[in-house]
Design a protein around this motif. Structure first.
Motif, PDB file in Angstrom:
ATOM      1  N   VAL A  86      54.714  46.936  23.910  1.00  0.00           N
ATOM      2  CA  VAL A  86      54.962  46.913  25.353  1.00  0.00           C
ATOM      3  C   VAL A  86      53.660  47.068  26.138  1.00  0.00           C
ATOM      4  N   THR A  87      53.491  46.219  27.134  1.00  0.00           N
ATOM      5  CA  THR A  87      52.318  46.271  28.009  1.00  0.00           C
ATOM      6  C   THR A  87      52.683  46.851  29.368  1.00  0.00           C
ATOM      7  N   THR A  88      51.638  47.213  30.092  1.00  0.00           N
ATOM      8  CA  THR A  88      51.788  47.698  31.464  1.00  0.00           C
ATOM      9  C   THR A  88      50.957  46.823  32.383  1.00  0.00           C
ATOM     10  N   THR A  89      51.544  46.381  33.462  1.00  0.00           N
ATOM     11  CA  THR A  89      50.834  45.571  34.451  1.00  0.00           C
ATOM     12  C   THR A  89      50.848  46.293  35.791  1.00  0.00           C
ATOM     13  N   ALA A  90      49.676  46.447  36.402  1.00  0.00           N
ATOM     14  CA  ALA A  90      49.569  47.167  37.666  1.00  0.00           C
ATOM     15  C   ALA A  90      48.543  46.487  38.563  1.00  0.00           C
ATOM     16  N   PRO A  91      48.753  46.519  39.884  1.00  0.00           N
ATOM     17  CA  PRO A  91      47.761  45.941  40.800  1.00  0.00           C
ATOM     18  C   PRO A  91      46.493  46.790  40.817  1.00  0.00           C
ATOM     19  N   VAL A  92      45.344  46.127  40.796  1.00  0.00           N
ATOM     20  CA  VAL A  92      44.059  46.838  40.805  1.00  0.00           C
ATOM     21  C   VAL A  92      43.133  46.308  41.891  1.00  0.00           C
ATOM     22  N   GLY A  93      43.654  45.463  42.777  1.00  0.00           N
ATOM     23  CA  GLY A  93      42.819  44.934  43.832  1.00  0.00           C
ATOM     24  C   GLY A  93      43.481  43.782  44.547  1.00  0.00           C
ATOM     25  N   GLN A  94      42.682  43.069  45.308  1.00  0.00           N
ATOM     26  CA  GLN A  94      43.184  41.962  46.122  1.00  0.00           C
ATOM     27  C   GLN A  94      42.203  40.803  46.056  1.00  0.00           C
ATOM     28  N   ALA A  95      42.757  39.597  45.998  1.00  0.00           N
ATOM     29  CA  ALA A  95      41.939  38.384  45.954  1.00  0.00           C
ATOM     30  C   ALA A  95      42.371  37.435  47.058  1.00  0.00           C
ATOM     31  N   THR A  96      41.414  36.692  47.579  1.00  0.00           N
ATOM     32  CA  THR A  96      41.692  35.631  48.545  1.00  0.00           C
ATOM     33  C   THR A  96      41.080  34.339  48.031  1.00  0.00           C
ATOM     34  N   LEU A  97      41.916  33.323  47.903  1.00  0.00           N
ATOM     35  CA  LEU A  97      41.484  32.011  47.437  1.00  0.00           C
ATOM     36  C   LEU A  97      41.452  31.036  48.603  1.00  0.00           C
ATOM     37  N   ALA A  98      40.395  30.274  48.673  1.00  0.00           N
ATOM     38  CA  ALA A  98      40.281  29.217  49.681  1.00  0.00           C
ATOM     39  C   ALA A  98      39.600  28.018  49.025  1.00  0.00           C
ATOM     40  N   PHE A  99      39.979  26.802  49.448  1.00  0.00           N
ATOM     41  CA  PHE A  99      39.417  25.581  48.891  1.00  0.00           C
ATOM     42  C   PHE A  99      38.907  24.706  50.032  1.00  0.00           C
ATOM     43  N   SER A 100      37.644  24.295  49.928  1.00  0.00           N
ATOM     44  CA  SER A 100      37.079  23.402  50.942  1.00  0.00           C
ATOM     45  C   SER A 100      37.469  21.953  50.671  1.00  0.00           C
ATOM     46  N   ASP A 101      37.694  21.628  49.397  1.00  0.00           N
ATOM     47  CA  ASP A 101      38.162  20.309  49.001  1.00  0.00           C
ATOM     48  C   ASP A 101      38.739  20.436  47.595  1.00  0.00           C
ATOM     49  N   CYS A 102      39.010  19.303  46.959  1.00  0.00           N
ATOM     50  CA  CYS A 102      39.682  19.335  45.650  1.00  0.00           C
ATOM     51  C   CYS A 102      38.770  19.721  44.501  1.00  0.00           C
ATOM     52  N   MET A 103      37.483  19.899  44.790  1.00  0.00           N
ATOM     53  CA  MET A 103      36.525  20.226  43.729  1.00  0.00           C
ATOM     54  C   MET A 103      35.824  21.558  43.941  1.00  0.00           C
ATOM     55  N   HIS A 104      36.015  22.189  45.094  1.00  0.00           N
ATOM     56  CA  HIS A 104      35.268  23.403  45.406  1.00  0.00           C
ATOM     57  C   HIS A 104      36.156  24.430  46.104  1.00  0.00           C
ATOM     58  N   GLY A 105      35.952  25.678  45.756  1.00  0.00           N
ATOM     59  CA  GLY A 105      36.713  26.753  46.379  1.00  0.00           C
ATOM     60  C   GLY A 105      35.936  28.057  46.323  1.00  0.00           C
ATOM     61  N   THR A 106      36.600  29.127  46.752  1.00  0.00           N
ATOM     62  CA  THR A 106      36.003  30.454  46.757  1.00  0.00           C
ATOM     63  C   THR A 106      37.057  31.472  46.371  1.00  0.00           C
ATOM     64  N   LEU A 107      36.662  32.401  45.503  1.00  0.00           N
ATOM     65  CA  LEU A 107      37.493  33.549  45.167  1.00  0.00           C
ATOM     66  C   LEU A 107      36.813  34.794  45.722  1.00  0.00           C
ATOM     67  N   GLN A 108      37.420  35.391  46.720  1.00  0.00           N
ATOM     68  CA  GLN A 108      36.926  36.646  47.287  1.00  0.00           C
ATOM     69  C   GLN A 108      37.732  37.784  46.670  1.00  0.00           C
ATOM     70  N   TYR A 109      37.062  38.802  46.142  1.00  0.00           N
ATOM     71  CA  TYR A 109      37.773  39.883  45.465  1.00  0.00           C
ATOM     72  C   TYR A 109      37.349  41.245  45.992  1.00  0.00           C
ATOM     73  N   SER A 110      38.288  42.167  45.946  1.00  0.00           N
ATOM     74  CA  SER A 110      38.032  43.565  46.302  1.00  0.00           C
ATOM     75  C   SER A 110      38.917  44.425  45.414  1.00  0.00           C
ATOM     76  N   PHE A 111      38.301  45.250  44.561  1.00  0.00           N
ATOM     77  CA  PHE A 111      39.051  46.082  43.629  1.00  0.00           C
ATOM     78  C   PHE A 111      39.340  47.458  44.222  1.00  0.00           C
ATOM     79  N   SER A 112      40.521  47.968  43.893  1.00  0.00           N
ATOM     80  CA  SER A 112      40.951  49.291  44.355  1.00  0.00           C
ATOM     81  C   SER A 112      41.109  50.258  43.178  1.00  0.00           C
ATOM     82  N   ASP A 113      40.439  49.948  42.061  1.00  0.00           N
ATOM     83  CA  ASP A 113      40.576  50.741  40.840  1.00  0.00           C
ATOM     84  C   ASP A 113      39.519  51.827  40.704  1.00  0.00           C
TER      85      ASP A 113
END
Length: 246
Positions: A86-113
């Motif tokens: 048995v595993t445990t899954t818990a939130p450890v932060g927040q991510a924001t995904l944005a894409f400028s086009d079909c080949m490029h994007g950005t992952l913004q992350y902030s951890f709360s751990d």
């Protein structure tokens, strides 16, 4: 950029920090018209090379009319390789995904751990675009690309694979999110393991043999580092073809 589209499914990474990235799956209109579900498997490392591999998942709603989507980052631990432990899954932060086009994007992350980690990762698609367009599906034939996405054995708690089947380049790439074989229930994040798989499948085939399994070591979370990738096994995949997506 329409985020509620299958065309965003695939492998994304920052070329400056090789050996880590995100494989994404998007379920079109999962929550209703123009509101989809995005799932991402983020394969990376601890904050030091000695810490070993780490992986996270991200999951949340994506809207056709929004330029970005914010969702939780989850940590899954406690499992053992190919096991029902048995595993445990818990939130450890927040991510924001944005894409400028079909080949490029950005992952913004902030951890709360408690680690204080935050930053922005520029993402580039690793394989060719198949069906993505800024407004939605570009009308190209999806072919085996429709087999891409998140797959798992329900008997194996908290682990699975995200496939990127690319018919444009005739490449199958996948990330396998799992655990060490001897990881106990209290192993924490140190018990995590991930592997990558790669092969050249025959278009339309129902079985893919000699899929290379690779282990990459030496990486550092969201930093450039000297990594080593080595083959550690092989796999085969047999598929019963059916309509998987709505």
């Amino acid at each position: 950029m329409n985020l509620d589209q299958h065309g965003l499914i695939g492998s994304w990474a920052n070329p400056a920090t090789s050996g880590q990235g995100v494989l994404m799956d998007v379920e079109l209109d999962f929550y209703g018209t123009s509101v989809g579900l995005l799932f991402g498997g983020w394969f990376t490392y601890d904050v030091s090379a000695a810490g070993g591999p780490r992986w996270y998942t991200i999951q949340g709603q994506v809207h056709a009319t929004d330029a970005a989507a914010t969702m939780p980052i989850y940590l899954t631990d406690g499992g053992a390789f190919d096991s029902a432990q048995v595993t445990t899954t818990a939130p450890v932060g927040q991510a924001t995904l944005a894409f400028s086009d079909c080949m490029h994007g950005t992952l913004q992350y902030s951890f709360s751990d408690g680690s204080g980690r935050s930053g922005d990762i520029p993402l580039s698609r690793l394989l060719a675009n198949v069906t993505c367009a800024p407004a939605g599906d570009n009308g190209n034939s999806a072919a085996d690309y429709l087999l891409s996405g998140a797959w798992a054995d329900p008997r194996n708690s908290g682990q699975g694979l995200v496939f990127d089947w690319n018919p444009v380049q005739d490449v199958l790439f996948a990330a396998w999110y799992t655990f060490a074989a001897d990881a106990g229930p209290g192993s924490g994040a140190a018990g995590q393991r991930w592997y990558t798989l790669q092969a050249v499948p025959v278009p339309g085939a129902t079985t893919v043999n000699d899929i290379g399994i690779y282990e990459t070591t030496g990486g550092v979370f969201d930093h450039a580092a000297t990594i080593m990738t080595a083959p550690v096994g092989n796999a085969s995949s047999s598929i019963t073809r059916a309509v998987r997506r709505r």
